[in-house]
Design a protein around this motif. Structure first.
Motif, PDB file in Angstrom:
ATOM      1  N   GLY A 476       0.817  -1.206   0.000  1.00 54.39           N
ATOM      2  CA  GLY A 476       0.000   0.000   0.000  1.00 54.39           C
ATOM      3  C   GLY A 476       0.852   1.258   0.000  1.00 54.39           C
ATOM      4  N   ARG A 477       1.914   1.260   0.805  1.00 52.83           N
ATOM      5  CA  ARG A 477       2.785   2.444   0.872  1.00 52.83           C
ATOM      6  C   ARG A 477       3.481   2.684  -0.464  1.00 52.83           C
ATOM      7  N   ARG A 478       3.958   1.620  -1.093  1.00 50.97           N
ATOM      8  CA  ARG A 478       4.666   1.786  -2.366  1.00 50.97           C
ATOM      9  C   ARG A 478       3.706   2.207  -3.490  1.00 50.97           C
ATOM     10  N   LEU A 479       2.481   1.696  -3.444  1.00 55.94           N
ATOM     11  CA  LEU A 479       1.490   2.136  -4.434  1.00 55.94           C
ATOM     12  C   LEU A 479       1.159   3.614  -4.248  1.00 55.94           C
ATOM     13  N   LEU A 480       1.168   4.072  -2.996  1.00 53.09           N
ATOM     14  CA  LEU A 480       0.963   5.501  -2.735  1.00 53.09           C
ATOM     15  C   LEU A 480       2.122   6.314  -3.296  1.00 53.09           C
ATOM     16  N   VAL A 481       3.341   5.773  -3.183  1.00 53.53           N
ATOM     17  CA  VAL A 481       4.496   6.445  -3.770  1.00 53.53           C
ATOM     18  C   VAL A 481       4.322   6.565  -5.281  1.00 53.53           C
ATOM     19  N   GLY A 482       3.860   5.462  -5.901  1.00 54.21           N
ATOM     20  CA  GLY A 482       3.624   5.495  -7.343  1.00 54.21           C
ATOM     21  C   GLY A 482       2.567   6.515  -7.719  1.00 54.21           C
ATOM     22  N   LYS A 483       1.513   6.589  -6.936  1.00 60.05           N
ATOM     23  CA  LYS A 483       0.459   7.568  -7.202  1.00 60.05           C
ATOM     24  C   LYS A 483       0.998   8.991  -7.048  1.00 60.05           C
ATOM     25  N   PHE A 484       1.838   9.185  -6.037  1.00 58.98           N
ATOM     26  CA  PHE A 484       2.441  10.500  -5.823  1.00 58.98           C
ATOM     27  C   PHE A 484       3.315  10.877  -7.016  1.00 58.98           C
ATOM     28  N   ASN A 485       4.080   9.903  -7.530  1.00 64.14           N
ATOM     29  CA  ASN A 485       4.917  10.163  -8.702  1.00 64.14           C
ATOM     30  C   ASN A 485       4.076  10.563  -9.909  1.00 64.14           C
ATOM     31  N   ARG A 486       2.950   9.875 -10.097  1.00 65.85           N
ATOM     32  CA  ARG A 486       2.101  10.181 -11.257  1.00 65.85           C
ATOM     33  C   ARG A 486       1.470  11.561 -11.144  1.00 65.85           C
ATOM     34  N   ILE A 487       1.294  12.022  -9.924  1.00 66.78           N
ATOM     35  CA  ILE A 487       0.723  13.356  -9.725  1.00 66.78           C
ATOM     36  C   ILE A 487       1.773  14.440  -9.910  1.00 66.78           C
ATOM     37  N   THR A 488       2.959  14.191  -9.405  1.00 62.10           N
ATOM     38  CA  THR A 488       3.995  15.233  -9.398  1.00 62.10           C
ATOM     39  C   THR A 488       4.863  15.234 -10.649  1.00 62.10           C
ATOM     40  N   GLN A 489       4.901  14.157 -11.398  1.00 66.81           N
ATOM     41  CA  GLN A 489       5.717  14.091 -12.604  1.00 66.81           C
ATOM     42  C   GLN A 489       4.802  14.181 -13.828  1.00 66.81           C
ATOM     43  N   TRP A 490       4.906  15.254 -14.575  1.00 64.79           N
ATOM     44  CA  TRP A 490       3.941  15.574 -15.622  1.00 64.79           C
ATOM     45  C   TRP A 490       3.868  14.518 -16.726  1.00 64.79           C
ATOM     46  N   GLU A 491       4.937  13.765 -16.938  1.00 67.70           N
ATOM     47  CA  GLU A 491       4.932  12.784 -18.029  1.00 67.70           C
ATOM     48  C   GLU A 491       3.862  11.706 -17.835  1.00 67.70           C
ATOM     49  N   PHE A 492       3.370  11.546 -16.606  1.00 68.45           N
ATOM     50  CA  PHE A 492       2.332  10.553 -16.334  1.00 68.45           C
ATOM     51  C   PHE A 492       0.928  11.163 -16.325  1.00 68.45           C
ATOM     52  N   TRP A 493       0.834  12.461 -16.538  1.00 65.23           N
ATOM     53  CA  TRP A 493      -0.476  13.111 -16.501  1.00 65.23           C
ATOM     54  C   TRP A 493      -1.331  12.666 -17.686  1.00 65.23           C
ATOM     55  N   PRO A 494      -2.656  12.745 -17.554  1.00 67.62           N
ATOM     56  CA  PRO A 494      -3.540  12.406 -18.689  1.00 67.62           C
ATOM     57  C   PRO A 494      -3.268  13.329 -19.871  1.00 67.62           C
ATOM     58  N   SER A 495      -3.477  12.820 -21.067  1.00 67.66           N
ATOM     59  CA  SER A 495      -3.157  13.585 -22.279  1.00 67.66           C
ATOM     60  C   SER A 495      -3.962  14.869 -22.366  1.00 67.66           C
ATOM     61  N   TYR A 496      -5.217  14.856 -21.838  1.00 66.84           N
ATOM     62  CA  TYR A 496      -6.013  16.080 -21.946  1.00 66.84           C
ATOM     63  C   TYR A 496      -5.442  17.207 -21.087  1.00 66.84           C
ATOM     64  N   VAL A 497      -4.729  16.854 -20.001  1.00 60.64           N
ATOM     65  CA  VAL A 497      -4.084  17.886 -19.185  1.00 60.64           C
ATOM     66  C   VAL A 497      -2.876  18.455 -19.930  1.00 60.64           C
ATOM     67  N   ILE A 498      -2.134  17.584 -20.589  1.00 61.00           N
ATOM     68  CA  ILE A 498      -0.950  18.020 -21.333  1.00 61.00           C
ATOM     69  C   ILE A 498      -1.352  18.897 -22.516  1.00 61.00           C
ATOM     70  N   TYR A 499      -2.451  18.525 -23.167  1.00 63.31           N
ATOM     71  CA  TYR A 499      -2.867  19.234 -24.372  1.00 63.31           C
ATOM     72  C   TYR A 499      -3.693  20.489 -24.089  1.00 63.31           C
ATOM     73  N   PHE A 500      -4.162  20.657 -22.877  1.00 62.93           N
ATOM     74  CA  PHE A 500      -5.085  21.761 -22.593  1.00 62.93           C
ATOM     75  C   PHE A 500      -4.525  23.129 -22.996  1.00 62.93           C
ATOM     76  N   PRO A 501      -3.306  23.498 -22.581  1.00 61.65           N
ATOM     77  CA  PRO A 501      -2.797  24.812 -22.997  1.00 61.65           C
ATOM     78  C   PRO A 501      -2.600  24.901 -24.516  1.00 61.65           C
ATOM     79  N   ALA A 502      -2.190  23.783 -25.127  1.00 62.21           N
ATOM     80  CA  ALA A 502      -1.962  23.785 -26.572  1.00 62.21           C
ATOM     81  C   ALA A 502      -3.252  24.019 -27.342  1.00 62.21           C
ATOM     82  N   CYS A 503      -4.384  23.654 -26.742  1.00 61.25           N
ATOM     83  CA  CYS A 503      -5.673  23.825 -27.418  1.00 61.25           C
ATOM     84  C   CYS A 503      -5.946  25.300 -27.737  1.00 61.25           C
ATOM     85  N   PHE A 504      -5.548  26.190 -26.826  1.00 53.56           N
ATOM     86  CA  PHE A 504      -5.761  27.617 -27.070  1.00 53.56           C
ATOM     87  C   PHE A 504      -4.933  28.084 -28.275  1.00 53.56           C
ATOM     88  N   TYR A 505      -3.725  27.554 -28.379  1.00 63.09           N
ATOM     89  CA  TYR A 505      -2.880  27.900 -29.522  1.00 63.09           C
ATOM     90  C   TYR A 505      -3.488  27.352 -30.815  1.00 63.09           C
TER      91      TYR A 505
END
Length: 815
Positions: A476-505
Motif C-alpha cells: 500500500g505504501r509503495r502504491l501511494l508512492v507510485g500515485k504520488f509520482n504520477r501526480i507530481t511528474q507531468w509525463e504521467f499526466w492524462p493527455s487532456y491535461v498536457i494538451y489543454f494549454p496547446a488547445c488555445f494555440y
C-alpha cells in the motif's frame, strides 16, 4: 445500393433526423402558462379577491362561487421578473404588488394555495396596507416539512427536478401530451430560486386575519399546516376531505366574518397561542405521511434511487428517524426503486449486446477485457458475484450491464440480485435510521452547512480508504508512492491535461489559417490525414519501399479457427517463428497489442482481437520514434525529433518476489498497477540473483517504456534514408515512424531500418516525455508541431482545394 440496404446502413442517422424533426414540430405544440384574469371593470360595491394558485391548479368552482359576491382577480403565471431578478417567492410577490398597483387594485382579500401560498404570505407582509385577510389552502411554507427538511438537501432535489423537466420539455417530442410541463417548470423554478429559511420569519409577521385549510390527500403533509397554525396565533385551522365542498364554503364564511367585524387579527389572538408562536420548532411534532402524501413520498424515494441507491436509502433512514415515513413503506420504496433500476440495467445490456461496448458512454466505463473477465466469472461464480456486487458500491453498474451483455440467465440474475437487495436495503435504511435518531437533535445546528459537511465526509472517507488504510502495508505504501509520482511528474499526466494549454494555440491557428480542419490536409495520402481511427495496414501498404517494412498482413477475424490458419500460413510463408505481434488495425497508445510467444498464447490472443487486425513479424533490436516533416514546396524533408525507447527491465536478487521488485524499483513503481496486472501469473516468483526480467515489451510510454530525447543520433545518412522511405509514400508529409534497428550505430548510418508503424497528423513528438524535459517545454513542442501541421495542410490545400476532411467528418470520428 438498394433502398433497404440504404436504410439498414444509415438507420441510426435516419432515426436521429426523425428525432430532430419531431423535436422541432413538437415545440409548436407546447402549452402556455395561464394569462392574467382581471375583470374589465371592478364593482365598487363588492370586495376584491386576489386568488393565487399553482399554474394549472386553479379551482374554477371556487372562482365561480366567489364571483357572485366579489371582484375576483387571478394574476397570470408570467415567469418573467423585472430588474433581472430570479423567479422566487419574494420577487414574485414584489412583481404582483406592482402589477396590482398598475391595475389600480385597492384593498383586497388574498387567497393562496400550493407553492403560490408562500408568495401570498410574502405579499401579505409587503403589501399589508392593502391586504385585508389571507386564506391559505394546503400551502407550502416552512422548510422543515419540505422533502428532506433542509435547505441544501432540498435545493439539490429541486435542481435535479428542474433539470429533468427542462430535458423532458426540450428533448422529448411529446406533441403537447404532457400538458402541464410548463406549469411544473414554473413552480419548480420558484422553489429552486427561493430561500425557504426566510419563510418562517415572514409568516411570523403576518398580522391580518388568516384561514388555514388543509386538504386531506392533497400530497401536502398535515404537519406543515399545523406548524403554520402554531406560528400564526390568530389563524383559524380546518382539515377537510379533498372531495368535499366544505373548504369553499369555509372560505366564503371567513370572508363574510371580516365584513361582520368578527375576524381575528394577531393583536386579538389569545396569550397562550401568542406564547406558543414564538417557541422554536420542535421536530417531535412531525406528522407521519399517510394517504396520498405517503404515496407521493414513496414515489419520490422510488425516483431518487435512479440517481443514487445508497444515498437514497440513507436519506430514507433519516426520514424514518424524523417520523415523516414509516420504516416499512420507506424501505419498500427503496427496494422497489433499486430492483426496477438495476433490472433495467441488466435488460439494457441484453438489448444492446456486445455492440454497446464500441459506443459512448459505455466504452468510457467498460472495456472488452472487463466483459471477458465477467463472462468467465459468471460461468463459475455468477450468484456469488451478483450477491457481492450489492455490497460493493461502484461495482454494480458494470456487473449488471456485463451480466446482460454476456447473456447471464434472467431468472438466475433476478433471484440472486433480488435476494441481495432484500438483505442490503433494510440494513442500510435501518442503520441510517438508528444514527438519525441519535443525531436528530443536532441536525438543526449543522443543517446550514450540510453541503460542506457532506464534501468533508467524502474527502475524509477517501483519505481513510485510499491513503490511511493502504499505508499500513508495504504494498500500500509503495502504491501511494507510485500515485504520488504520477501526480507530481507531468509525463504521467492524462493527455487532456498536457494538451489543454496547446488547445488555445490551436484555436488561434484556426483563425490564422481560416480553417478548423486544414491540418487534415497535411497527409493527403492518409484518410483524414491520420486524424484518428486510420487503418495501420492501409498506411503501411502505401509505403512503396517495402524492404524497410516489417513483414505484416491484415486478417479479417470472422472465425477464430480460420484466423489461426491465416496466422500459421503467414508465418510459414515468411519463415517466421514465435514470438509474433498482433495489433488492431485501428488503435493508439499500444491498446490491444499482444505478443504471443507460442501457439497456446496465440489461440488465446486471437479471441481478444477485433474484426480486423494485423499480424506482424517480431523484430529484435532497439526501437526509436522518428518524427518526419516535409513541406510540399520543398524537395527534401527533415527529421523533427528522434525518441529512444527503452524497455524497462528489473534485476532479481534471489530474495524478493517479482511483485516486490516492481514495488521497490524507483521507476517501475510509478506504473506498478500496469506491471502487476501484466505479470499477474508470475508475481510471486522469486527471480534468481542477477536475473533480468523484462517488464515491458512494447515501446509505449503508457505501458511502461522509457522515452529519451535521441536527437544526437540524427545524421545526414539517417535523414536521407527516412526521406527516401517517406517519398515512397505518395501524399505523406507529416508524422512519426516507429522503427526497429539492430542497434544505434545502424540507425545513424540509416541501415537495417524496419518500420513497424507510421502515425499521421495527430502523432506526438514523443521525445517530450524525456524525464529531463519540463511540462512547459512539452507544451511548446506540441504547439510548434501543430503549427507545422497547419502550415503543411494549408500548402497542400492551395495545391488541391479538395485535400483534407470537413468538420462534420472529423467530428463523426470522435464518436
Amino acid at each position: 445500393m438498394t433502398p433497404y440496404q440504404f436504410l439498414l446502413t444509415h438507420k441510426w442517422k435516419i432515426l436521429f433526423c426523425i428525432y430532430l424533426l419531431s423535436i422541432f414540430f413538437s415545440a409548436f405544440t407546447k402549452t402556455q402558462l395561464t394569462p392574467d384574469f382581471f375583470p374589465e371593470e371592478l364593482n365598487s360595491d363588492q370586495p376584491t379577491i386576489v386568488y393565487l394558485a399553482d399554474p394549472g391548479t386553479e379551482d374554477k368552482k371556487l372562482i365561480n362561487e366567489l364571483s357572485l359576491a366579489f371582484n375576483v382577480v387571478v394574476p397570470g403565471d408570467d415567469p418573467s421578473i423585472k430588474d433581472g431578478h430570479e423567479l422566487s417567492f419574494i420577487n414574485r410577490s414584489k412583481a404582483l404588488k406592482q402589477k396590482l398597483q398598475d391595475k389600480n387594485i385597492g384593498k383586497y382579500h388574498l387567497i393562496g394555495s400550493g407553492v403560490m401560498g408562500s408568495v401570498a404570505m410574502n405579499l401579505a407582509v409587503i403589501d399589508s396596507n392593502q391586504v385585508q385577510s389571507l386564506a391559505l389552502v394546503s400551502s407550502y411554507g416552512v422548510e422543515e416539512f419540505e422533502l428532506l427538511g433542509g435547505y441544501h438537501l432540498n435545493h439539490a432535489i429541486y435542481s435535479f427536478r428542474y433539470g429533468s423537466l427542462i430535458l423532458l420539455k426540450y428533448l422529448i417530442p411529446d406533441f403537447g401530451t404532457i400538458e402541464r410541463i410548463d406549469e411544473w417548470i414554473h413552480t419548480t423554478r420558484i422553489q429552486l430560486n427561493s430561500d425557504q429559511r426566510k419563510i418562517r420569519k415572514t409568516i411570523s409577521r403576518i398580522d391580518q386575519p388568516v384561514l388555514l385549510i388543509h386538504i386531506e390527500d392533497s400530497g401536502q403533509l398535515e404537519g406543515l399546516s399545523l406548524e403554520h397554525k402554531r406560528i400564526i396565533p390568530q389563524s383559524i385551522y380546518l382539515s377537510v376531505n379533498a372531495a368535499s365542498d366544505k373548504y369553499r364554503r369555509e372560505i366564503i364564511k371567513f370572508l363574510a366574518s371580516f365584513d361582520d367585524g368578527n375576524a381575528v387579527s394577531r393583536f386579538d389572538a389569545s396569550p397562550d397561542r401568542l406564547a406558543a408562536s414564538v417557541l422554536p420548532f420542535d421536530k417531535g411534532n412531525s406528522v407521519r405521511a399517510s394517504g396520498k402524501s405517503l404515496w407521493m413520498l414513496m414515489l419520490f424515494i422510488f425516483m431518487a434511487t435512479m440517481v443514487s441507491e445508497d444515498l437514497t436509502c440513507i436519506g430514507t433512514g433519516l426520514l424514518v428517524a424524523q417520523g415523516v415515513i414509516g420504516f416499512i413503506p420507506g424501505t419498500a420504496a427503496c427496494l422497489i426503486g433499486i430492483f426496477a433500476g438495476d433490472m433495467g440495467i441488466y435488460l439494457g445490456g441484453r438489448l444492446l449486446g456486445r455492440g454497446a461496448l464500441t459506443k459512448a458512454p459505455f466504452k468510457w466505463f467498460i472495456t472488452e477485457t472487463d466483459i471477458q473477465k465477467s463472462h468467465q466469472w459468471f460461468q463459475s461464480k455468477g450468484p456469488a458475484i451478483i450477491l457481492a456486487s450489492r455490497f460493493i458500491p461502484g461495482s454494480r453498474f458494470p456487473t449488471y450491464l456485463s451480466a446482460g451483455i454476456i447473456g447471464a440467465g434472467f431468472w438466475m440474475f433476478m433471484i440472486f440480485f433480488g435476494l441481495a437487495a432484500l438483505i442490503w436495503t433494510p440494513i442500510l435504511v435501518g442503520v441510517s435510521m438508528k444514527i438519525g435518531q441519535q443525531m436528530i437533535s443536532y441536525f438543526a445546528l449543522y443543517q446550514d452547512y450540510a453541503l460542506w459537511v457532506f464534501i468533508g465526509l467524502l474527502i475524509s472517507m477517501y483519505f481513510i480508504f485510499k491513503v490511511l488504510i493502504p499505508s499500513f502495508t508495504f504494498k500500500g505504501r509503495r502504491l501511494l508512492v507510485g500515485k504520488f509520482n504520477r501526480i507530481t511528474q507531468w509525463e504521467f499526466w492524462p493527455s487532456y491535461v498536457i494538451y489543454f494549454p496547446a488547445c488555445f494555440y490551436i484555436i488561434w491557428l484556426w483563425f490564422r489559417y481560416r480553417s478548423i480542419t486544414v491540418f487534415s490536409a497535411a497527409n493527403p495520402g492518409i484518410e483524414d490525414g491520420g486524424f484518428i481511427k486510420e487503418s495501420k495496414s492501409g498506411i503501411l501498404n502505401s509505403i512503396s519501399k517495402t524492404d524497410s517494412l516489417a513483414c505484416f498482413e491484415l486478417i479479417e477475424n470472422t472465425d477464430s479457427h480460420e484466423s489461426l490458419d491465416c496466422v500459421i500460413d503467414f508465418m510459414s510463408r515468411n519463415e517466421l517463428n514465435f514470438p509474433i505481434v498482433l495489433k488492431p488495425d485501428t488503435g493508439e497508445r499500444g491498446n490491444g497489442v499482444l505478443i504471443p510467444k507460442g501457439e497456446t498464447e496465440l489461440k488465446a490472443s486471437l479471441k481478444k482481437m477485433g474484426d480486423r487486425f494485423i499480424i506482424q513479424e517480431y523484430i529484435d533490436g532497439s526501437e526509436f520514434g522518428v518524427f518526419y516533416i516535409r513541406f510540399p514546396e520543398e524537395e527534401t524533408g527533415s527529421i523533427f525529433s528522434v525518441t529512444r525507447k527503452e524497455y524497462m527491465k528489473i534485476k532479481g536478487d534471489g530474495r524478493h518476489t517479482l511483485e516486490e521488485l516492481i514495488l521497490l524499483h524507483d521507476r517501475a513503481v510509478s506504473l506498478a498497477e500496469v506491471h502487476i496486472d501484466r505479470h499477474a501469473e508470475h508475481l510471486y516468483d522469486v527471480p534468481s540473483d542477477g536475473e533480468l526480467i523484462p517488464l515491458v515489451e512494447l515501446g509505449t510510454h503508457a505501458r511502461g517504456a522509457l522515452f529519451y530525447d535521441a536527437s544526437d543520433v540524427v545524421t545526414p545518412e539517417l535523414e536521407k534514408e527516412i526521406d527516401l522511405i517517406s517519398k515512397s509514400f505518395e501524399g505523406f508529409f507529416f508524422g512519426r515512424y516507429d522503427i526497429k534497428v539492430p542497434d544505434e550505430e545502424h540507425l545513424k548510418t540509416g541501415k537495417g531500418i524496419k518500420v513497424i508503424e507510421l502515425n499521421g497528423v495527430t502523432s506526438e513528438s514523443t521525445d517530450i516525455y524525456d524525464p529531463k524535459n519540463s511540462y512547459f517545454n512539452a507544451v511548446r513542442v506540441l504547439c510548434k508541431q501543430w503549427k507545422i501541421a497547419y502550415e503543411i495542410g494549408y500548402q497542400n490545400r492551395k495545391l488541391n482545394p479538395d485535400a483534407g476532411s470537413g468538420l462534420l467528418r472529423l467530428l463523426s470520428l470522435l464518436r
